[in-house]
Design a protein around this motif. Structure first.
Motif, short mmCIF file in Angstrom:
data_model
loop_
_atom_site.label_atom_id
_atom_site.label_comp_id
_atom_site.label_asym_id
_atom_site.label_seq_id
_atom_site.Cartn_x
_atom_site.Cartn_y
_atom_site.Cartn_z
N ASP A 1 0.86 -1.19 0.00
CA ASP A 1 0.00 0.00 0.00
C ASP A 1 0.90 1.23 0.00
OD1 ASP A 1 -1.74 2.15 0.75
OD2 ASP A 1 -3.12 0.71 1.66
N VAL B 1 -0.98 -1.05 -4.49
CA VAL B 1 -2.28 -0.39 -4.43
C VAL B 1 -2.16 1.01 -3.84
CG1 VAL B 1 -2.84 -1.30 -2.12
CG2 VAL B 1 -4.70 -0.71 -3.70
N SER C 1 -0.06 4.09 -7.44
CA SER C 1 0.42 2.71 -7.46
C SER C 1 1.10 2.40 -8.79
CB SER C 1 -0.73 1.73 -7.21
OG SER C 1 -1.74 1.85 -8.18
N VAL D 1 -3.01 -2.71 -8.81
CA VAL D 1 -4.42 -2.93 -8.48
C VAL D 1 -5.27 -1.85 -9.13
CG1 VAL D 1 -6.10 -3.24 -6.64
CG2 VAL D 1 -3.73 -3.98 -6.29
N GLY E 1 -7.58 0.93 -7.32
CA GLY E 1 -7.09 1.11 -5.97
C GLY E 1 -8.10 0.77 -4.87
N TRP F 1 -11.75 -1.17 -4.45
CA TRP F 1 -11.86 -2.25 -3.46
C TRP F 1 -13.10 -2.03 -2.58
CZ3 TRP F 1 -8.61 -6.51 -2.39
CH2 TRP F 1 -8.80 -7.14 -1.16
#
Length: 317
Positions: free
Chosen positions: A232, A272, A279, A297, A300, A304
């Motif tokens: 992250d 992410v 990212s 990802v 992001g 999610w």
């Protein structure tokens, strides 16, 4: 300037906000000298103009109940991490910047010329959007998508002693990016790839791609595969608001100083941020540093959340 100077300046700020302007009228207009979203304008709203009366009602730093100590601690707690280039810019501002005869970076480079620069070790900034970058880019290129964040992220991740060439989707974005780079002292820009990646591909030069993964697919992999690691790259405040369980946290701008803390040989590394922009910057930086099993990802943490997937308050930092 250092922790001691930072605290002294915060004390001065308290006296400016709580004492020096106390006699001024509510109708006084305020026009900020920094914009929201910039490091210097950290925490600012997007309003281009305000009044002192409005700020006295809405701005927590004008709250008369705050003691000097409370004010200072509150200010220091919200200071964002600053890139190393701030120290360099301080020196440049003191002695005066290098004079430029004209705007650099306007030269159209053929694929052959660009390839020559790449082989000489020039840095490549790819200004296209993350999805297009992931489909195919010059090996070692850094993905810093065109727009308001170019100067911020280039200052975090670009070496200052290396000439730069650009990959753009159109000539207008090239000029805008050049001006953004100059503002943070990155002015050794040799030009941009004429015709973009299409001409590069037609010339047969090497291309790399970067995998993208949806939040749903990543969650499935995390549930069924123990060799997937999540990195992250958001800031600390975003991280504490909720993150993927067992993820590693390193703010994107601090990756270069923390590469040794990342798993390089074991499993896949999924990167992410909040939306996918940072990212991709981070993923391209890691790829340039030799990391191979990377995925970005898509969408992001925002995507999610929209997928209804869980976040936690616990993790590695």
């Amino acid at each position: 300037l250092g922790a001691e100077a930072k605290r002294a300046l915060a004390v001065k700020l308290y006296h400016s906000a709580q004492v020096k302007i106390e006699h001024l009228p509510d109708g006084l207009e305020i026009h900020p000298a920094h914009g929201a979203g910039s490091l210097c304008g950290s925490g600012m709203s997007g309003r281009p103009v305000s009044t002192l009366g409005y700020e006295r009602i809405a701005n927590p730093y004008l709250n008369k109940q705050l003691s000097e100590e409370q004010f200072v601690e509150q200010i220091l707690a919200t200071v964002p991490p600053f890139p190393e280039y701030y120290k360099r810019m301080k020196k440049i501002n003191s002695r005066g910047p290098k004079l430029l005869d004209d705007l650099p970076g306007s030269k159209r480079l053929s694929p052959e010329e660009a390839w020559g620069h790449v082989q000489e070790g020039h840095a490549v900034i790819d200004l296209r959007d993350p999805l297009t970058f992931s489909a195919g880019h010059i090996p070692g290129a850094l993905a810093i998508g065109a727009g308001a964040s170019v100067s911020t992220w280039a200052s975090w991740v670009m070496p200052y002693d290396t000439p730069i060439l650009l990959v753009v989707s159109d000539e207008e974005s090239a000029e805008s990016a050049v001006r953004s780079l100059i503002r943070v002292g990155l002015d050794d820009i040799r030009g941009y790839l004429c015709g973009g990646m299409e001409t590069w591909l037609e010339a047969g030069y090497p291309v790399r791609s970067l995998k993208m993964v949806s939040p749903v697919d990543l969650n499935h992999s995390l549930q069924n595969n123990g060799t997937v690691n999540v990195l992250d790259v958001r800031n600390v405040e975003e991280w504490h608001s909720g993150h993927i369980s067992d993820s590693i946290h390193i703010m994107a701008g601090q990756l270069l100083d923390n590469l040794g803390h990342l798993p390089k040989e074991v499993g896949q590394l999924a990167v992410v941020c909040s939306s996918g922009y940072r990212s991709m910057v981070a993923s391209s930086l890691l790829a340039r540093a030799g990391f191979e099993n990377l995925v970005n990802v898509a969408g992001g943490i925002g995507a999610w959340k929209r997928a209804g997937l869980p976040l936690t308050q616990n993790g590695r930092i």
